[in-house]
Design a protein around this motif. Structure first.
Motif, PDB file in Angstrom:
ATOM      1  N   GLY A  19      16.734 -34.390 -21.982  1.00  0.00           N
ATOM      2  CA  GLY A  19      15.830 -33.481 -21.295  1.00  0.00           C
ATOM      3  C   GLY A  19      15.791 -32.087 -21.888  1.00  0.00           C
ATOM      4  O   GLY A  19      14.877 -31.311 -21.594  1.00  0.00           O
ATOM      5  N   GLU A  20      16.761 -31.792 -22.756  1.00  0.00           N
ATOM      6  CA  GLU A  20      16.779 -30.463 -23.376  1.00  0.00           C
ATOM      7  C   GLU A  20      15.587 -30.223 -24.286  1.00  0.00           C
ATOM      8  O   GLU A  20      15.296 -29.082 -24.654  1.00  0.00           O
ATOM      9  N   THR A  21      14.846 -31.259 -24.636  1.00  0.00           N
ATOM     10  CA  THR A  21      13.659 -31.087 -25.491  1.00  0.00           C
ATOM     11  C   THR A  21      12.367 -30.997 -24.681  1.00  0.00           C
ATOM     12  O   THR A  21      11.298 -30.800 -25.265  1.00  0.00           O
ATOM     13  N   ALA A  22      12.444 -31.154 -23.379  1.00  0.00           N
ATOM     14  CA  ALA A  22      11.249 -31.211 -22.540  1.00  0.00           C
ATOM     15  C   ALA A  22      10.842 -29.821 -22.041  1.00  0.00           C
ATOM     16  O   ALA A  22      11.608 -28.854 -22.119  1.00  0.00           O
ATOM     17  N   ILE A  23       9.628 -29.762 -21.499  1.00  0.00           N
ATOM     18  CA  ILE A  23       9.091 -28.558 -20.869  1.00  0.00           C
ATOM     19  C   ILE A  23       8.752 -28.902 -19.424  1.00  0.00           C
ATOM     20  O   ILE A  23       8.080 -29.907 -19.154  1.00  0.00           O
ATOM     21  N   SER A  24       9.204 -28.075 -18.495  1.00  0.00           N
ATOM     22  CA  SER A  24       8.872 -28.257 -17.080  1.00  0.00           C
ATOM     23  C   SER A  24       7.976 -27.120 -16.623  1.00  0.00           C
ATOM     24  O   SER A  24       8.170 -25.964 -17.010  1.00  0.00           O
ATOM     25  N   VAL A  25       6.975 -27.446 -15.811  1.00  0.00           N
ATOM     26  CA  VAL A  25       6.161 -26.418 -15.175  1.00  0.00           C
ATOM     27  C   VAL A  25       6.296 -26.584 -13.669  1.00  0.00           C
ATOM     28  O   VAL A  25       6.350 -27.704 -13.152  1.00  0.00           O
ATOM     29  N   THR A  26       6.388 -25.479 -12.973  1.00  0.00           N
ATOM     30  CA  THR A  26       6.648 -25.554 -11.546  1.00  0.00           C
ATOM     31  C   THR A  26       6.134 -24.302 -10.849  1.00  0.00           C
ATOM     32  O   THR A  26       5.642 -23.366 -11.483  1.00  0.00           O
ATOM     33  N   SER A  27       6.260 -24.289  -9.536  1.00  0.00           N
ATOM     34  CA  SER A  27       5.774 -23.176  -8.724  1.00  0.00           C
ATOM     35  C   SER A  27       6.298 -23.346  -7.305  1.00  0.00           C
ATOM     36  O   SER A  27       6.557 -24.468  -6.860  1.00  0.00           O
ATOM     37  N   ALA A  28       6.435 -22.239  -6.613  1.00  0.00           N
ATOM     38  CA  ALA A  28       6.767 -22.295  -5.193  1.00  0.00           C
ATOM     39  C   ALA A  28       5.526 -22.549  -4.337  1.00  0.00           C
ATOM     40  O   ALA A  28       5.628 -22.687  -3.125  1.00  0.00           O
ATOM     41  N   ILE A  48       7.039 -21.601 -16.418  1.00  0.00           N
ATOM     42  CA  ILE A  48       7.204 -22.561 -17.506  1.00  0.00           C
ATOM     43  C   ILE A  48       8.674 -22.521 -17.906  1.00  0.00           C
ATOM     44  O   ILE A  48       9.201 -21.451 -18.235  1.00  0.00           O
ATOM     45  N   VAL A  49       9.324 -23.671 -17.835  1.00  0.00           N
ATOM     46  CA  VAL A  49      10.759 -23.754 -18.090  1.00  0.00           C
ATOM     47  C   VAL A  49      10.978 -24.654 -19.302  1.00  0.00           C
ATOM     48  O   VAL A  49      10.554 -25.817 -19.303  1.00  0.00           O
ATOM     49  N   ALA A  50      11.641 -24.134 -20.304  1.00  0.00           N
ATOM     50  CA  ALA A  50      11.900 -24.896 -21.527  1.00  0.00           C
ATOM     51  C   ALA A  50      13.321 -25.429 -21.525  1.00  0.00           C
ATOM     52  O   ALA A  50      14.264 -24.727 -21.130  1.00  0.00           O
ATOM     53  N   GLY A  51      13.478 -26.670 -21.972  1.00  0.00           N
ATOM     54  CA  GLY A  51      14.815 -27.189 -22.192  1.00  0.00           C
ATOM     55  C   GLY A  51      15.529 -26.368 -23.245  1.00  0.00           C
ATOM     56  O   GLY A  51      14.897 -25.657 -24.049  1.00  0.00           O
ATOM     57  N   ALA A  52      16.854 -26.459 -23.272  1.00  0.00           N
ATOM     58  CA  ALA A  52      17.639 -25.608 -24.168  1.00  0.00           C
ATOM     59  C   ALA A  52      17.259 -25.791 -25.633  1.00  0.00           C
ATOM     60  O   ALA A  52      17.417 -24.870 -26.443  1.00  0.00           O
ATOM     61  N   ALA A  53      16.743 -26.976 -25.994  1.00  0.00           N
ATOM     62  CA  ALA A  53      16.337 -27.236 -27.380  1.00  0.00           C
ATOM     63  C   ALA A  53      14.837 -27.061 -27.596  1.00  0.00           C
ATOM     64  O   ALA A  53      14.326 -27.420 -28.662  1.00  0.00           O
ATOM     65  N   ALA A  54      14.142 -26.526 -26.587  1.00  0.00           N
ATOM     66  CA  ALA A  54      12.689 -26.371 -26.691  1.00  0.00           C
ATOM     67  C   ALA A  54      12.245 -24.939 -26.452  1.00  0.00           C
ATOM     68  O   ALA A  54      11.059 -24.685 -26.242  1.00  0.00           O
ATOM     69  N   ASP A  59      18.178 -42.492 -14.133  1.00  0.00           N
ATOM     70  CA  ASP A  59      18.102 -43.542 -15.157  1.00  0.00           C
ATOM     71  C   ASP A  59      16.699 -43.658 -15.738  1.00  0.00           C
ATOM     72  O   ASP A  59      16.522 -43.818 -16.949  1.00  0.00           O
ATOM     73  N   GLU A  60      15.680 -43.607 -14.867  1.00  0.00           N
ATOM     74  CA  GLU A  60      14.298 -43.676 -15.341  1.00  0.00           C
ATOM     75  C   GLU A  60      13.984 -42.506 -16.271  1.00  0.00           C
ATOM     76  O   GLU A  60      13.396 -42.681 -17.348  1.00  0.00           O
ATOM     77  N   LEU A  61      14.393 -41.314 -15.861  1.00  0.00           N
ATOM     78  CA  LEU A  61      14.079 -40.128 -16.654  1.00  0.00           C
ATOM     79  C   LEU A  61      14.843 -40.131 -17.982  1.00  0.00           C
ATOM     80  O   LEU A  61      14.311 -39.696 -19.014  1.00  0.00           O
ATOM     81  N   THR A  62      16.066 -40.600 -17.953  1.00  0.00           N
ATOM     82  CA  THR A  62      16.836 -40.704 -19.199  1.00  0.00           C
ATOM     83  C   THR A  62      16.159 -41.668 -20.161  1.00  0.00           C
ATOM     84  O   THR A  62      16.062 -41.407 -21.376  1.00  0.00           O
ATOM     85  N   THR A  89      17.202 -38.076  -0.088  1.00  0.00           N
ATOM     86  CA  THR A  89      16.692 -38.399  -1.423  1.00  0.00           C
ATOM     87  C   THR A  89      17.031 -37.259  -2.372  1.00  0.00           C
ATOM     88  O   THR A  89      16.893 -36.088  -2.014  1.00  0.00           O
ATOM     89  N   SER A  90      17.473 -37.594  -3.569  1.00  0.00           N
ATOM     90  CA  SER A  90      17.832 -36.578  -4.558  1.00  0.00           C
ATOM     91  C   SER A  90      16.739 -36.453  -5.610  1.00  0.00           C
ATOM     92  O   SER A  90      16.392 -37.442  -6.266  1.00  0.00           O
ATOM     93  N   PHE A  91      16.217 -35.266  -5.743  1.00  0.00           N
ATOM     94  CA  PHE A  91      15.308 -34.986  -6.851  1.00  0.00           C
ATOM     95  C   PHE A  91      16.131 -34.681  -8.094  1.00  0.00           C
ATOM     96  O   PHE A  91      17.133 -33.954  -8.017  1.00  0.00           O
ATOM     97  N   VAL A  92      15.710 -35.219  -9.234  1.00  0.00           N
ATOM     98  CA  VAL A  92      16.411 -34.990 -10.497  1.00  0.00           C
ATOM     99  C   VAL A  92      15.489 -34.207 -11.440  1.00  0.00           C
ATOM    100  O   VAL A  92      14.468 -34.743 -11.893  1.00  0.00           O
ATOM    101  N   PRO A  93      15.798 -32.951 -11.738  1.00  0.00           N
ATOM    102  CA  PRO A  93      14.990 -32.215 -12.721  1.00  0.00           C
ATOM    103  C   PRO A  93      15.067 -32.899 -14.077  1.00  0.00           C
ATOM    104  O   PRO A  93      16.155 -33.263 -14.542  1.00  0.00           O
ATOM    105  N   LEU A  94      13.928 -33.067 -14.722  1.00  0.00           N
ATOM    106  CA  LEU A  94      13.900 -33.764 -15.999  1.00  0.00           C
ATOM    107  C   LEU A  94      14.804 -33.102 -17.033  1.00  0.00           C
ATOM    108  O   LEU A  94      15.466 -33.773 -17.834  1.00  0.00           O
ATOM    109  N   LEU A  95      14.864 -31.776 -17.035  1.00  0.00           N
ATOM    110  CA  LEU A  95      15.612 -31.069 -18.067  1.00  0.00           C
ATOM    111  C   LEU A  95      17.121 -31.233 -17.929  1.00  0.00           C
ATOM    112  O   LEU A  95      17.875 -30.805 -18.805  1.00  0.00           O
ATOM    113  N   THR A  96      17.577 -31.863 -16.832  1.00  0.00           N
ATOM    114  CA  THR A  96      19.017 -32.045 -16.630  1.00  0.00           C
ATOM    115  C   THR A  96      19.526 -33.396 -17.114  1.00  0.00           C
ATOM    116  O   THR A  96      20.735 -33.614 -17.116  1.00  0.00           O
ATOM    117  N   VAL A  97      18.650 -34.318 -17.495  1.00  0.00           N
ATOM    118  CA  VAL A  97      19.111 -35.635 -17.934  1.00  0.00           C
ATOM    119  C   VAL A  97      19.334 -35.616 -19.446  1.00  0.00           C
ATOM    120  O   VAL A  97      18.811 -34.743 -20.151  1.00  0.00           O
TER     121      VAL A  97
END
Length: 375
Positions: A216-225, A239-245, A175-178, A205-213
């Motif tokens: 979120g299709e307009t957002a960019i996520s950066v991550t690493s192992a 670097i992970v781009a939302g489907a619209a980004a 809800d917060e991310l949406t 606890t459930s982590f919610v990837p921003l690009l899934t809300v």
């Protein structure tokens, strides 16, 4: 054996930043390095490569594919590789690349203090200026403050979101991310989220990837192992781009996608494909350390305020009631235990310290003992 059970004597033989910055009699519980052994699958991947002198440039999309497989299994997140994912350097260099591709010098960038210090550095160091949208007193996103920043006179063009949040450990809800993405759409703000701590959330606890809300299709996520498997020595990010980004991926700085090392690529891929059980084990140990820290502080330093959070292996501790001019300096010089100074995360939090709990329970107990003894 627990993952977080490496003997202190062995740890002190290490020459990395955590164990080499302070004098040998100081217990380092500051920078985000884990006190772990290298996972056997990662070690094997590195030894095989070195054994055959396989030390050239990285190739292929194996790292991206490994991340996509994990995202599907852990979070139900479907990614199109390579259309949505690009290999890059470490997370902050990836943030810089995404910021460079979506903003211009002189733009305002929103951050949520107290926040990971490199967020401040990447904005101010690259000719943008900071627009603060502070967290709530409970360390969570303040949507009202965020909207005021988006709508304010600075007219920010981007928002750097830390998810889960460092240092508070808040795990943002769907809800917060949406709501964040709705505000970003309303005010034309590009959201770039650092999700390096995504795997490090407490059991249950459930982590919610921003690009899934929604939005979120307009957002960019950066991550690493690198964070979850303690691979900071091997710089590799995604670097992970939302489907619209996905158009953003085509405008990244020219060298952004050439900053991953080959051995780092192999190490991170091995972690993602062969060491998922590591996460399920270590988050249990970290959650136990959070409760241990809370109980030790309650018993020996009841004036110190700490509420365990469900994300990261970092504890955000309020030492205001102790009346110390600079708690982190006091604990390091008098108590001989080093924490990250709260002022580095926000000027308003000089009385706070950040404690690294990715260590053995014995060191958590010893850390509190030194804090109490210093007073």
């Amino acid at each position: 054996m627990p993952i977080l059970s490496v003997p202190e004597a062995e740890l002190r033989s290490r020459t990395s930043l955590k164990w080499h910055t302070y004098d040998p009699d100081v217990l380092p519980m500051w920078v985000a390095e884990m006190d772990t052994e290298l996972h056997p699958a990662v070690r094997e991947a590195l030894l095989v490569a070195i054994g055959r002198s396989d030390t050239g440039y990285p190739y292929g999309t194996a790292y991206a594919e490994a991340f996509a497989a994990m995202a599907r299994a852990r979070w139900g997140w479907e990614l199109d590789v390579p259309a949505q994912v690009r290999r890059a350097g470490d997370v902050m260099n990836s943030v810089l690349a995404a910021m460079d591709a979506t903003t211009s010098p002189g733009d305002a960038i929103v951050i949520n203090p107290p926040v990971y210090p490199p967020f401040q550095q990447v904005v101010s160091g690259y000719r943008r200026h900071i627009c603060d949208a502070p967290l709530t007193a409970e360390g969570r996103l303040d949507l009202g403050t965020l909207e005021a920043a988006f709508a304010g006179p600075d007219h920010p063009t981007a928002y750097l979101l830390c998810s889960p949040h460092n240092p508070t450990g808040a795990v943002h809800t769907a809800d917060e991310l949406t709501a964040v993405m709705a505000l970003a759409a309303r005010y034309g703000v590009q959201v770039i989220t650092d999700e390096i701590h995504a795997c490090l959330v407490d059991p249950g606890t459930s982590f919610v990837p921003l690009l899934t809300v929604p939005g979120g299709e307009t957002a960019i996520s950066v991550t690493s192992a690198g964070k979850a498997w303690n691979l900071a020595a091997f710089k590799a990010g995604l670097i992970v781009a939302g489907a619209a980004a996905t158009n953003v991926l085509g405008t990244l700085p020219p060298l952004a996608q050439q900053s991953t090392g080959h051995l780092a690529n192999l190490a991170h891929t091995a972690a993602l494909t062969k060491a998922q059980g590591w996460i399920d084990e270590i988050v249990v140990e970290i959650a136990a350390n959070k409760q241990l820290l809370a109980s030790e502080l309650a018993a020996h330093l009841p004036e110190v305020a700490y509420t365990p959070s469900s994300g990261t292996y970092l504890a955000w501790v309020d030492c205001s009631a102790l009346g110390l001019p600079d708690p982190s300096r006091h604990f390091a010089t008098v108590g001989r235990v080093a924490f990250s100074p709260g002022v580095n995360f926000a000027r308003s939090h000089k009385q706070w310290v950040r404690v690294n709990l990715a260590c053995s329970p014995d060191l958590v107990v010893e850390g509190v003992r030194r804090m109490a003894a210093s007073l």
